[in-house]
Design a protein around this motif. Structure first.
Motif, PDB file in Angstrom:
ATOM      1  N   ALA A   1       0.822  -1.199   0.000  1.00  0.00           N
ATOM      2  CA  ALA A   1       0.000   0.000   0.000  1.00  0.00           C
ATOM      3  C   ALA A   1       0.865   1.262   0.000  1.00  0.00           C
ATOM      4  CB  ALA A   1      -0.941  -0.012   1.198  1.00  0.00           C
ATOM      5  N   SER A   2       1.944   1.236   0.742  1.00  0.00           N
ATOM      6  CA  SER A   2       2.849   2.390   0.795  1.00  0.00           C
ATOM      7  C   SER A   2       3.539   2.605  -0.545  1.00  0.00           C
ATOM      8  CB  SER A   2       3.894   2.194   1.896  1.00  0.00           C
ATOM      9  OG  SER A   2       3.290   2.132   3.172  1.00  0.00           O
ATOM     10  N   LEU A   3       3.995   1.513  -1.160  1.00  0.00           N
ATOM     11  CA  LEU A   3       4.638   1.616  -2.473  1.00  0.00           C
ATOM     12  C   LEU A   3       3.673   2.198  -3.503  1.00  0.00           C
ATOM     13  CD1 LEU A   3       6.520  -1.811  -2.589  1.00  0.00           C
ATOM     14  CD2 LEU A   3       7.611   0.440  -2.793  1.00  0.00           C
ATOM     15  N   ASP A   4       2.441   1.710  -3.484  1.00  0.00           N
ATOM     16  CA  ASP A   4       1.472   2.179  -4.462  1.00  0.00           C
ATOM     17  C   ASP A   4       1.129   3.646  -4.232  1.00  0.00           C
ATOM     18  OD1 ASP A   4      -0.398   1.466  -6.685  1.00  0.00           O
ATOM     19  OD2 ASP A   4      -1.865   2.128  -5.208  1.00  0.00           O
ATOM     20  N   ALA A   5       0.960   4.037  -2.975  1.00  0.00           N
ATOM     21  CA  ALA A   5       0.599   5.424  -2.673  1.00  0.00           C
ATOM     22  C   ALA A   5       1.697   6.387  -3.111  1.00  0.00           C
ATOM     23  CB  ALA A   5       0.318   5.578  -1.177  1.00  0.00           C
ATOM     24  N   VAL A   6       2.947   6.036  -2.835  1.00  0.00           N
ATOM     25  CA  VAL A   6       4.061   6.906  -3.219  1.00  0.00           C
ATOM     26  C   VAL A   6       4.212   6.940  -4.741  1.00  0.00           C
ATOM     27  CG1 VAL A   6       6.562   7.273  -3.070  1.00  0.00           C
ATOM     28  CG2 VAL A   6       5.269   6.576  -1.042  1.00  0.00           C
ATOM     29  N   LEU A   7       4.031   5.785  -5.387  1.00  0.00           N
ATOM     30  CA  LEU A   7       4.140   5.752  -6.845  1.00  0.00           C
ATOM     31  C   LEU A   7       3.066   6.617  -7.493  1.00  0.00           C
ATOM     32  CD1 LEU A   7       5.424   4.631  -9.416  1.00  0.00           C
ATOM     33  CD2 LEU A   7       3.864   2.680  -9.249  1.00  0.00           C
ATOM     34  N   GLN A   8       1.825   6.550  -7.001  1.00  0.00           N
ATOM     35  CA  GLN A   8       0.756   7.362  -7.582  1.00  0.00           C
ATOM     36  C   GLN A   8       1.034   8.845  -7.383  1.00  0.00           C
ATOM     37  OE1 GLN A   8      -1.349   5.817  -9.553  1.00  0.00           O
ATOM     38  NE2 GLN A   8      -0.308   3.951  -8.877  1.00  0.00           N
TER      39      GLN A   8
ATOM     40  N   ASP B   1      13.422   4.814  -1.905  1.00  0.00           N
ATOM     41  CA  ASP B   1      14.627   4.092  -2.312  1.00  0.00           C
ATOM     42  C   ASP B   1      14.286   2.801  -3.049  1.00  0.00           C
ATOM     43  OD1 ASP B   1      16.426   5.956  -1.393  1.00  0.00           O
ATOM     44  OD2 ASP B   1      16.714   5.003   0.562  1.00  0.00           O
ATOM     45  N   GLU B   2      13.250   2.104  -2.591  1.00  0.00           N
ATOM     46  CA  GLU B   2      12.863   0.879  -3.292  1.00  0.00           C
ATOM     47  C   GLU B   2      12.349   1.176  -4.694  1.00  0.00           C
ATOM     48  OE1 GLU B   2       9.813  -2.944  -3.050  1.00  0.00           O
ATOM     49  OE2 GLU B   2      10.413  -1.929  -1.189  1.00  0.00           O
ATOM     50  N   LEU B   3      11.580   2.249  -4.847  1.00  0.00           N
ATOM     51  CA  LEU B   3      11.078   2.603  -6.168  1.00  0.00           C
ATOM     52  C   LEU B   3      12.209   3.042  -7.098  1.00  0.00           C
ATOM     53  CD1 LEU B   3       7.779   4.444  -5.164  1.00  0.00           C
ATOM     54  CD2 LEU B   3       7.984   2.197  -6.247  1.00  0.00           C
ATOM     55  N   VAL B   4      13.237   3.649  -6.548  1.00  0.00           N
ATOM     56  CA  VAL B   4      14.435   3.959  -7.347  1.00  0.00           C
ATOM     57  C   VAL B   4      15.094   2.661  -7.804  1.00  0.00           C
ATOM     58  CG1 VAL B   4      16.761   4.931  -7.282  1.00  0.00           C
ATOM     59  CG2 VAL B   4      14.853   6.214  -6.297  1.00  0.00           C
TER      60      VAL B   4
ATOM     61  N   ARG C   1      16.343  14.769  -4.062  1.00  0.00           N
ATOM     62  CA  ARG C   1      15.228  15.063  -4.947  1.00  0.00           C
ATOM     63  C   ARG C   1      15.017  13.887  -5.891  1.00  0.00           C
ATOM     64  NH1 ARG C   1      16.727  18.487  -8.383  1.00  0.00           N
ATOM     65  NH2 ARG C   1      14.842  19.708  -8.819  1.00  0.00           N
ATOM     66  N   PHE C   2      13.759  13.650  -6.237  1.00  0.00           N
ATOM     67  CA  PHE C   2      13.412  12.488  -7.060  1.00  0.00           C
ATOM     68  C   PHE C   2      12.380  12.893  -8.104  1.00  0.00           C
ATOM     69  CE2 PHE C   2      14.443  11.239  -2.756  1.00  0.00           C
ATOM     70  CZ  PHE C   2      15.397  10.238  -2.941  1.00  0.00           C
ATOM     71  N   SER C   3      12.227  12.055  -9.113  1.00  0.00           N
ATOM     72  CA  SER C   3      11.150  12.244 -10.092  1.00  0.00           C
ATOM     73  C   SER C   3      10.762  10.893 -10.662  1.00  0.00           C
ATOM     74  CB  SER C   3      11.583  13.181 -11.227  1.00  0.00           C
ATOM     75  OG  SER C   3      12.576  12.572 -12.030  1.00  0.00           O
ATOM     76  N   PHE C   4       9.529  10.829 -11.141  1.00  0.00           N
ATOM     77  CA  PHE C   4       9.046   9.618 -11.790  1.00  0.00           C
ATOM     78  C   PHE C   4       9.746   9.447 -13.134  1.00  0.00           C
ATOM     79  CE2 PHE C   4       5.955   7.665 -14.771  1.00  0.00           C
ATOM     80  CZ  PHE C   4       5.943   6.398 -14.219  1.00  0.00           C
ATOM     81  N   ARG C   5      10.100   8.207 -13.479  1.00  0.00           N
ATOM     82  CA  ARG C   5      10.772   7.914 -14.743  1.00  0.00           C
ATOM     83  C   ARG C   5       9.733   7.526 -15.795  1.00  0.00           C
ATOM     84  NH1 ARG C   5      15.481   3.810 -14.726  1.00  0.00           N
ATOM     85  NH2 ARG C   5      15.321   4.453 -16.919  1.00  0.00           N
ATOM     86  N   ALA C   6       9.233   8.516 -16.506  1.00  0.00           N
ATOM     87  CA  ALA C   6       8.232   8.238 -17.534  1.00  0.00           C
ATOM     88  C   ALA C   6       8.816   7.461 -18.701  1.00  0.00           C
ATOM     89  CB  ALA C   6       7.632   9.545 -18.041  1.00  0.00           C
TER      90      ALA C   6
END
Length: 404
Positions: free
Chosen positions: A14-21, A50-53, A78-83
């Motif tokens: 749930a945490s991974l999904d919330a941060v990803l969204q 860090d896991e999503l990275v 700083r981070f950003s989504f990798r489209a």
């Protein structure tokens, strides 16, 4: 009754999904932004980011000081989504054409492929071969391969159920239009959706077109055949077999008598008028061969003020008023969007429909507008649907599993 506690695994997911969204829609962000917008503790936010990275879904950017955003103390990461970490494909598998749009995970177009096909050559084998070809050509034009695809969505001129299948039709047409596309692309694409083309046109209008913010509307694909994508109370209608708003019902409506599109009707009326010699002498339609007349030509001339074409557009507009009246009565729509290639020249027939519509409807009349999304609207909607499918399923894909 008390609710069962979530397991540690479920909480983590749930945490991974919330941060990803959150990240999917954000620009550059920090862990503090995640804490504020998602509501996680600092340690959990940092660990999830860090896991999503690691999974390849986020990129770590230069920190705030390196980016020129001065601050005292330790600079924030700083981070950003990798489209660009994957791509999606939206396919319009029409009867006489196929269009494939390759886009990044934000839905930004990378390449578009078009393929004209002989509508009479619509065997399942032909359709599958042509659909695979246009998709591979578009991927090649984008400099990508099948391995880069995260999700793919195909729009077909047929009802489609929740399993991506089309029901039987009296002459087999629906299943020829959808010859198990789910199985074809499911052999290599991780996430595959098959949808009705008009439903995808409605998705396009709702997300980037004339129905943004409108909860009750109909998108009317109206070139050669009628197709309707219907939204009521902010949700799309489908039905048990995907046949909600199937336009064959207009076979039984006086003043319409069939599911022929507005472009088709305009062309047919123009050809008949040409054959009867009833067009005004000044009309440019008189100088065209019957084979050169199509709906786009007629409506373009009408938009330019051609007297003969305007008369035809007004007649087709009265038919549109009947169609809009039926749809408005059934769904109590606020807006009807005339979409597809025919929309570019639809202003004269929409004006005629608006004049006639109050006679067709007891409820408040819906607004009728022309789409600005052009002939590729179905593939545009398919891209948006593929992006949403990717958002919901990317964490389960082996390619984004990471090493944890």
């Amino acid at each position: 009754m008390s609710q069962p506690l979530l397991t540690a695994t479920a909480l983590r997911r749930a945490s991974l999904d919330a941060v990803l969204q959150f990240a999917w829609d954000a620009d550059a962000f920090t862990a503090s932004d995640v804490i504020e917008n998602v509501g996680l503790t600092r340690s959990t936010a940092i660990d999830v980011v860090d896991e999503l990275v690691e999974r390849g879904l986020l990129a770590e950017l230069p920190n705030a000081r390196a980016a020129g955003e001065y601050q005292k103390g330790r600079p924030a990461r700083r981070f950003s989504f990798r489209a660009d970490t994957g791509c999606v494909i939206g396919v319009d598998a029409g009867r006489g054409h196929l269009t494939a749009t390759v886009a990044d995970l934000h839905g930004e177009t990378r390449a578009v492929g078009h393929l004209a096909v002989d509508a009479s050559q619509d065997s399942p084998e032909d359709r599958r071969r042509d659909a695979a070809r246009v998709v591979d050509d578009a991927l090649r034009a984008a400099g990508l391969t099948r391995a880069d695809v995260t999700a793919l969505c195909v729009g077909v001129p047929a009802p489609v159920d929740r399993n991506g299948s089309s029901p039987p039709h009296r002459d087999g047409f629906w299943r020829r239009m959808n010859p198990s596309f789910g199985d074809l692309f499911g052999e290599w694409a991780p996430i595959v959706q098959i949808e009705n083309d008009a439903s995808l046109a409605a998705v396009a209008e709702r997300t980037v077109g004339a129905a943004i913010g409108c909860d009750d509307f109909v998108t009317l694909l109206a070139g050669e055949r009628l197709g309707a994508g219907v939204w009521v109370d902010g949700r799309p209608l489908s039905g048990a077999h995907g046949g909600a708003a199937e336009m064959v019902a207009f076979d039984h409506v006086r003043g319409v008598e069939g599911a022929w599109g507005l472009g088709y009707r305009a062309a047919e009326l123009a050809r008949r008028s040409l054959a009867k010699g009833s067009l005004p002498a000044s009309s440019a339609l008189r100088r065209l061969d019957a084979a050169e007349i199509d709906g786009k030509a007629v409506l373009t001339l009408a938009s330019e003020g051609d007297a003969g074409a305007l008369g035809i557009a007004r007649e087709v507009g009265e038919t549109l008023a009947v169609i809009a009246g039926v749809l408005g009565s059934l769904f109590d729509s606020r807006r009807i969007v005339v979409s597809g290639a025919v929309a570019a020249g639809a202003a004269p027939l929409i004006a005629a429909a608006v004049d006639a519509l109050p006679r067709e409807l007891d409820l408040p009349v819906p607004e009728i507008v022309a789409s600005e999304l052009g002939a590729d609207i179905v593939s545009v909607g398919a891209v948006r649907a593929a992006v949403e499918a990717a958002r919901g399923g990317v964490l389960d894909l082996p390619g984004f599993a990471g090493s944890r």
